[in-house]
Design a protein around this motif. Structure first.
Motif, PDB file in Angstrom:
ATOM      1  N   PRO A  25       0.839  -1.207   0.000  1.00 38.97           N
ATOM      2  CA  PRO A  25       0.000   0.000   0.000  1.00 38.97           C
ATOM      3  C   PRO A  25       0.873   1.257   0.000  1.00 38.97           C
ATOM      4  CG  PRO A  25      -0.598  -1.518   1.791  1.00 38.97           C
ATOM      5  CD  PRO A  25       0.722  -1.948   1.268  1.00 38.97           C
ATOM      6  N   VAL A  26       0.527   2.248  -0.827  1.00 40.83           N
ATOM      7  CA  VAL A  26       1.391   3.415  -1.012  1.00 40.83           C
ATOM      8  C   VAL A  26       0.628   4.726  -0.860  1.00 40.83           C
ATOM      9  CG1 VAL A  26       2.969   2.163  -2.529  1.00 40.83           C
ATOM     10  CG2 VAL A  26       1.022   3.383  -3.515  1.00 40.83           C
ATOM     11  N   ILE A  27       1.390   5.783  -0.589  1.00 38.93           N
ATOM     12  CA  ILE A  27       0.893   7.161  -0.553  1.00 38.93           C
ATOM     13  C   ILE A  27       1.928   8.055  -1.223  1.00 38.93           C
ATOM     14  CG2 ILE A  27      -0.527   6.982   1.525  1.00 38.93           C
ATOM     15  CD1 ILE A  27       1.858   8.189   3.086  1.00 38.93           C
ATOM     16  N   PRO A  28       1.527   9.209  -1.768  1.00 39.19           N
ATOM     17  CA  PRO A  28       2.506  10.142  -2.343  1.00 39.19           C
ATOM     18  C   PRO A  28       3.254  10.892  -1.244  1.00 39.19           C
ATOM     19  CG  PRO A  28       0.287  11.027  -2.570  1.00 39.19           C
ATOM     20  CD  PRO A  28       0.135   9.647  -2.005  1.00 39.19           C
ATOM     21  N   LEU A  29       4.546  11.114  -1.471  1.00 39.22           N
ATOM     22  CA  LEU A  29       5.379  11.864  -0.536  1.00 39.22           C
ATOM     23  C   LEU A  29       5.974  13.087  -1.229  1.00 39.22           C
ATOM     24  CD1 LEU A  29       7.493   9.083   1.262  1.00 39.22           C
ATOM     25  CD2 LEU A  29       5.307  10.068   1.984  1.00 39.22           C
ATOM     26  N   SER A  30       6.205  14.121  -0.450  1.00 40.59           N
ATOM     27  CA  SER A  30       6.902  15.305  -0.960  1.00 40.59           C
ATOM     28  C   SER A  30       8.402  15.084  -0.843  1.00 40.59           C
ATOM     29  CB  SER A  30       6.491  16.532  -0.155  1.00 40.59           C
ATOM     30  OG  SER A  30       7.010  16.437   1.169  1.00 40.59           O
ATOM     31  N   ALA A  31       9.181  16.046  -1.322  1.00 41.27           N
ATOM     32  CA  ALA A  31      10.636  15.926  -1.268  1.00 41.27           C
ATOM     33  C   ALA A  31      11.165  15.925   0.159  1.00 41.27           C
ATOM     34  CB  ALA A  31      11.280  17.065  -2.056  1.00 41.27           C
ATOM     35  N   THR A  32      10.327  16.317   1.124  1.00 36.65           N
ATOM     36  CA  THR A  32      10.734  16.291   2.537  1.00 36.65           C
ATOM     37  C   THR A  32      10.506  14.926   3.174  1.00 36.65           C
ATOM     38  OG1 THR A  32       8.556  17.018   3.295  1.00 36.65           O
ATOM     39  CG2 THR A  32      10.179  18.728   2.779  1.00 36.65           C
ATOM     40  N   LYS A  33      10.010  13.971   2.412  1.00 38.60           N
ATOM     41  CA  LYS A  33       9.685  12.607   2.857  1.00 38.60           C
ATOM     42  C   LYS A  33       8.407  12.558   3.691  1.00 38.60           C
ATOM     43  CE  LYS A  33      13.651  11.792   4.871  1.00 38.60           C
ATOM     44  NZ  LYS A  33      14.759  11.081   5.543  1.00 38.60           N
ATOM     45  N   PHE A  75      -2.085  10.925  -6.398  1.00 35.03           N
ATOM     46  CA  PHE A  75      -0.976  11.636  -7.043  1.00 35.03           C
ATOM     47  C   PHE A  75      -1.479  12.812  -7.874  1.00 35.03           C
ATOM     48  CE2 PHE A  75       1.528   8.119  -5.641  1.00 35.03           C
ATOM     49  CZ  PHE A  75       2.848   8.561  -5.646  1.00 35.03           C
ATOM     50  N   ALA A  76      -2.674  12.681  -8.440  1.00 39.04           N
ATOM     51  CA  ALA A  76      -3.251  13.804  -9.184  1.00 39.04           C
ATOM     52  C   ALA A  76      -3.547  14.962  -8.250  1.00 39.04           C
ATOM     53  CB  ALA A  76      -4.517  13.352  -9.902  1.00 39.04           C
ATOM     54  N   ALA A  77      -3.913  14.652  -7.003  1.00 37.75           N
ATOM     55  CA  ALA A  77      -4.189  15.697  -6.018  1.00 37.75           C
ATOM     56  C   ALA A  77      -2.913  16.295  -5.451  1.00 37.75           C
ATOM     57  CB  ALA A  77      -5.039  15.116  -4.880  1.00 37.75           C
ATOM     58  N   ALA A  78      -1.779  15.629  -5.690  1.00 36.35           N
ATOM     59  CA  ALA A  78      -0.486  16.121  -5.186  1.00 36.35           C
ATOM     60  C   ALA A  78       0.542  16.073  -6.313  1.00 36.35           C
ATOM     61  CB  ALA A  78      -0.025  15.268  -4.001  1.00 36.35           C
ATOM     62  N   PRO A  79       0.393  16.933  -7.326  1.00 37.99           N
ATOM     63  CA  PRO A  79       1.305  16.888  -8.472  1.00 37.99           C
ATOM     64  C   PRO A  79       2.746  17.253  -8.124  1.00 37.99           C
ATOM     65  CG  PRO A  79      -0.117  18.830  -8.576  1.00 37.99           C
ATOM     66  CD  PRO A  79      -0.640  17.974  -7.469  1.00 37.99           C
ATOM     67  N   TRP A  80       2.963  17.767  -6.931  1.00 38.83           N
ATOM     68  CA  TRP A  80       4.311  18.105  -6.469  1.00 38.83           C
ATOM     69  C   TRP A  80       5.018  16.909  -5.830  1.00 38.83           C
ATOM     70  CZ3 TRP A  80      -0.285  20.112  -4.799  1.00 38.83           C
ATOM     71  CH2 TRP A  80      -0.778  19.623  -3.568  1.00 38.83           C
ATOM     72  N   ALA A  81       4.336  15.784  -5.699  1.00 42.94           N
ATOM     73  CA  ALA A  81       4.941  14.602  -5.074  1.00 42.94           C
ATOM     74  C   ALA A  81       6.155  14.149  -5.873  1.00 42.94           C
ATOM     75  CB  ALA A  81       3.922  13.472  -4.977  1.00 42.94           C
ATOM     76  N   THR A  82       7.220  13.833  -5.165  1.00 40.79           N
ATOM     77  CA  THR A  82       8.447  13.364  -5.813  1.00 40.79           C
ATOM     78  C   THR A  82       8.794  11.932  -5.414  1.00 40.79           C
ATOM     79  OG1 THR A  82       9.865  14.220  -4.045  1.00 40.79           O
ATOM     80  CG2 THR A  82       9.370  15.713  -5.884  1.00 40.79           C
ATOM     81  N   GLY A  83       7.976  11.347  -4.576  1.00 43.37           N
ATOM     82  CA  GLY A  83       8.235   9.983  -4.127  1.00 43.37           C
ATOM     83  C   GLY A  83       6.979   9.369  -3.555  1.00 43.37           C
ATOM     84  N   TYR A  84       7.165   8.231  -2.928  1.00 43.28           N
ATOM     85  CA  TYR A  84       6.016   7.533  -2.363  1.00 43.28           C
ATOM     86  C   TYR A  84       6.435   6.808  -1.088  1.00 43.28           C
ATOM     87  CZ  TYR A  84       8.099   3.327  -4.448  1.00 43.28           C
ATOM     88  OH  TYR A  84       8.960   2.307  -4.782  1.00 43.28           O
ATOM     89  N   GLY A  85       5.484   6.659  -0.202  1.00 40.87           N
ATOM     90  CA  GLY A  85       5.715   5.918   1.027  1.00 40.87           C
ATOM     91  C   GLY A  85       4.990   4.592   0.976  1.00 40.87           C
ATOM     92  N   ILE A  86       5.561   3.595   1.624  1.00 37.19           N
ATOM     93  CA  ILE A  86       4.965   2.258   1.689  1.00 37.19           C
ATOM     94  C   ILE A  86       4.531   2.007   3.129  1.00 37.19           C
ATOM     95  CG2 ILE A  86       5.384  -0.205   1.408  1.00 37.19           C
ATOM     96  CD1 ILE A  86       7.520   0.537  -0.669  1.00 37.19           C
ATOM     97  N   ALA A  87       3.242   1.796   3.320  1.00 38.23           N
ATOM     98  CA  ALA A  87       2.706   1.580   4.663  1.00 38.23           C
ATOM     99  C   ALA A  87       3.193   0.250   5.230  1.00 38.23           C
ATOM    100  CB  ALA A  87       1.181   1.608   4.634  1.00 38.23           C
ATOM    101  N   CYS A  88       3.660   0.270   6.463  1.00 38.72           N
ATOM    102  CA  CYS A  88       4.122  -0.945   7.125  1.00 38.72           C
ATOM    103  C   CYS A  88       2.981  -1.567   7.945  1.00 38.72           C
ATOM    104  CB  CYS A  88       5.304  -0.630   8.036  1.00 38.72           C
ATOM    105  SG  CYS A  88       6.754  -0.044   7.156  1.00 38.72           S
ATOM    106  N   GLY A  89       3.117  -2.834   8.229  1.00 36.42           N
ATOM    107  CA  GLY A  89       2.156  -3.521   9.077  1.00 36.42           C
ATOM    108  C   GLY A  89       0.860  -3.915   8.405  1.00 36.42           C
ATOM    109  N   ARG A  90       0.741  -3.681   7.116  1.00 38.12           N
ATOM    110  CA  ARG A  90      -0.511  -3.943   6.414  1.00 38.12           C
ATOM    111  C   ARG A  90      -0.424  -5.253   5.611  1.00 38.12           C
ATOM    112  NH1 ARG A  90      -2.823   1.311   5.107  1.00 38.12           N
ATOM    113  NH2 ARG A  90      -4.030   0.279   3.456  1.00 38.12           N
ATOM    114  N   ALA A  91      -1.562  -5.958   5.523  1.00 38.11           N
ATOM    115  CA  ALA A  91      -1.619  -7.173   4.713  1.00 38.11           C
ATOM    116  C   ALA A  91      -1.331  -6.817   3.245  1.00 38.11           C
ATOM    117  CB  ALA A  91      -3.000  -7.809   4.859  1.00 38.11           C
ATOM    118  N   PRO A  92      -0.766  -7.709   2.456  1.00 32.89           N
ATOM    119  CA  PRO A  92      -0.478  -9.103   2.806  1.00 32.89           C
ATOM    120  C   PRO A  92       0.901  -9.340   3.402  1.00 32.89           C
ATOM    121  CG  PRO A  92      -0.046  -8.767   0.477  1.00 32.89           C
ATOM    122  CD  PRO A  92      -0.564  -7.449   1.006  1.00 32.89           C
TER     123      PRO A  92
END
Length: 302
Positions: A25-33, A75-92
Motif C-alpha cells: 500500500p502506497v501514498i505520495p510523498l513530498s521531497a521532505t519525505k 498523485f493527481a491531487a499532489a502533483p508536487w509529489a516526488t516519491g512515495y511511502g509504503i505503509a508498514c504492518g498492512r496485509a499481505p
C-alpha cells in the motif's frame, strides 16, 4: 511545473503503481519525505481523530492503498509529489522496516549493532529487499505474521537502528527527496520481503509490562546534574525481558558514559540489571565494557 518536475512526479507515480502491484500500500510523498497531501482537518478540532473515514485524502499513512485508480487520484491531487511511502504492518506482507542509520561522525555503527544482536539472540537475517538511503544508510524489508503489531521506534533496539512498523511507512525505492534518491541494492529488488526471524520479532514487539522494583533515591539520582536522564536509563534496563537484559544494560551504560555520568550511574544500573535477573558479575562486566569503548565510540563488543 518544470519538465524535470513533471518527469520526477511521473516516475514517482510509476514506482508507486509498481509497488502496489506487489501488494504494498502506497501514498505520495513530498521531497521532505512527508505525506504530500495536507490533512483536510487541519482547521478543525485536532481531537477529531479521523483516519480517513471522512472519505477525503490527506490522512497520511491511512490513505495508503494498492488500488491503482485510488493511487492515481492521490498523485493527481499532489502533483508536487516526488516519491512515495509504503505503509508498514498492512496485509499481505505486514511489512517491518529495519532502518540502519549512518552517523556521519562515526560514533554509531548500526550495522555492527544489528550483527551483535543477531549473535546474542541467535538469529540470522535472510536475504531480503534492501534499499540504500541518500545518507548511506539502509532499509531492510521484513514481513511479519498477521495479528502482531510491531511498534515504530527510534534507537530502542540499539543505537542507530530505527523500526518502521504499524502506523509507519518507508520511503519507497525510486523516490526523489531533498537529499537524494532511494535506490534498491542490486539483486534484492526481485526478492520478496523475508520473514522476520522469531527471535528478532520478539525484540521488536512491546515488552511485558515492567515489573516494579524499588531503588533508593541515591540510585536514580546519582547522575550528578542529570537525575531525569539517569532515571530514564535505569527504567530502560528495568523494562528488559530475559532476552534483552544484557543488550539494554550495555546500551544504557553507553549513553551514560557518553554523557559523562557513567561512573555515577554504574551502581544503579547494576542494581536494575540484577533486579531483572542478570547476575551481578555479568552486569558489572557489561558496564565496564561500555566504559572502555565509549572513550572512542560506543558499539557492542565483538
Amino acid at each position: 511545473m518544470a519538465t524535470t518536475d513533471r518527469r520526477t512526479a511521473t516516475l514517482a507515480l510509476a514506482h508507486a503503481l509498481s509497488a502496489a502491484e506487489h501488494g504494498l500500500p502506497v501514498i505520495p510523498l513530498s521531497a521532505t519525505k512527508l505525506p504530500a497531501l495536507r490533512s483536510p482537518h487541519r482547521d478543525e478540532d485536532p481531537s477529531s481523530g479521523c483516519r480517513g473515514a471522512c472519505g477525503r485524502p490527506g490522512h497520511g499513512v491511512h490513505d495508503a492503498t494498492t488500488d491503482p485508480i485510488a493511487i492515481r487520484a492521490l498523485f493527481a491531487a499532489a502533483p508536487w509529489a516526488t516519491g512515495y511511502g509504503i505503509a508498514c504492518g498492512r496485509a499481505p506482507h505486514h511489512l517491518i522496516g529495519i532502518d540502519l542509520d549512518i552517523d556521519a561522525a562515526g560514533r554509531t555503527d548500526s550495522v555492527a549493532a544489528l550483527r551483535q544482536l543477531a549473535m546474542q539472540h541467535l538469529f540470522t537475517l535472510p536475504p531480503t529487499v534492501t534499499v540504500l538511503t541518500p545518507s548511506g544508510g539502509r532499509h531492510l524489508w521484513l514481513s511479519g505474521p498477521p495479528g502482531v503489531a510491531v511498534p515504530n521506534s527510534a534507537g530502542r533496539l540499539a543505537p542507530g537502528i530505527d523500526i518502521r512498523g504499524s502506523g509507519g511507512y518507508l520511503v519507497g525505492p525510486g523516490s526523489v527527496t531533498a537529499h537524494g534518491i532511494y535506490r534498491l541494492v542490486p539483486g534484492t529488488g526481485s526478492l520478496p520481503p523475508a520473514p522476520c526471524p522469531s527471535a528478532l520479532l520478539h525484540l521488536l514487539t512491546p515488552p511485558a509490562r515492567p515489573r516494579h522494583h524499588h531503588l533508593d533515591p541515591d540510585g536514580t539520582h546519582s547522575a550528578h546534574g542529570h537525575p531525569d536522564q539517569g532515571r530514564g536509563l535505569v527504567q530502560f534496563v528495568l523494562a528488559a525481558d530475559e532476552g534483552q537484559r544484557n543488550t539494554r544494560l550495555f546500551w544504557a551504560a553507553c549513553r551514560a558514559y557518553e554523557n559523562g555520568f557513567g561512573d555515577a550511574l554504574a551502581d544503579a544500573l547494576t542494581r536494575a540489571a540484577v533486579g531483572t535477573g542478570l547476575p551481578e558479575h555479568e552486569a558489572r562486566a557489561t558496564i565496564a565494557s561500555a566504559a572502555r569503548l565509549t572513550h572512542t565510540r560506543c558499539e557492542p563488543p565483538r
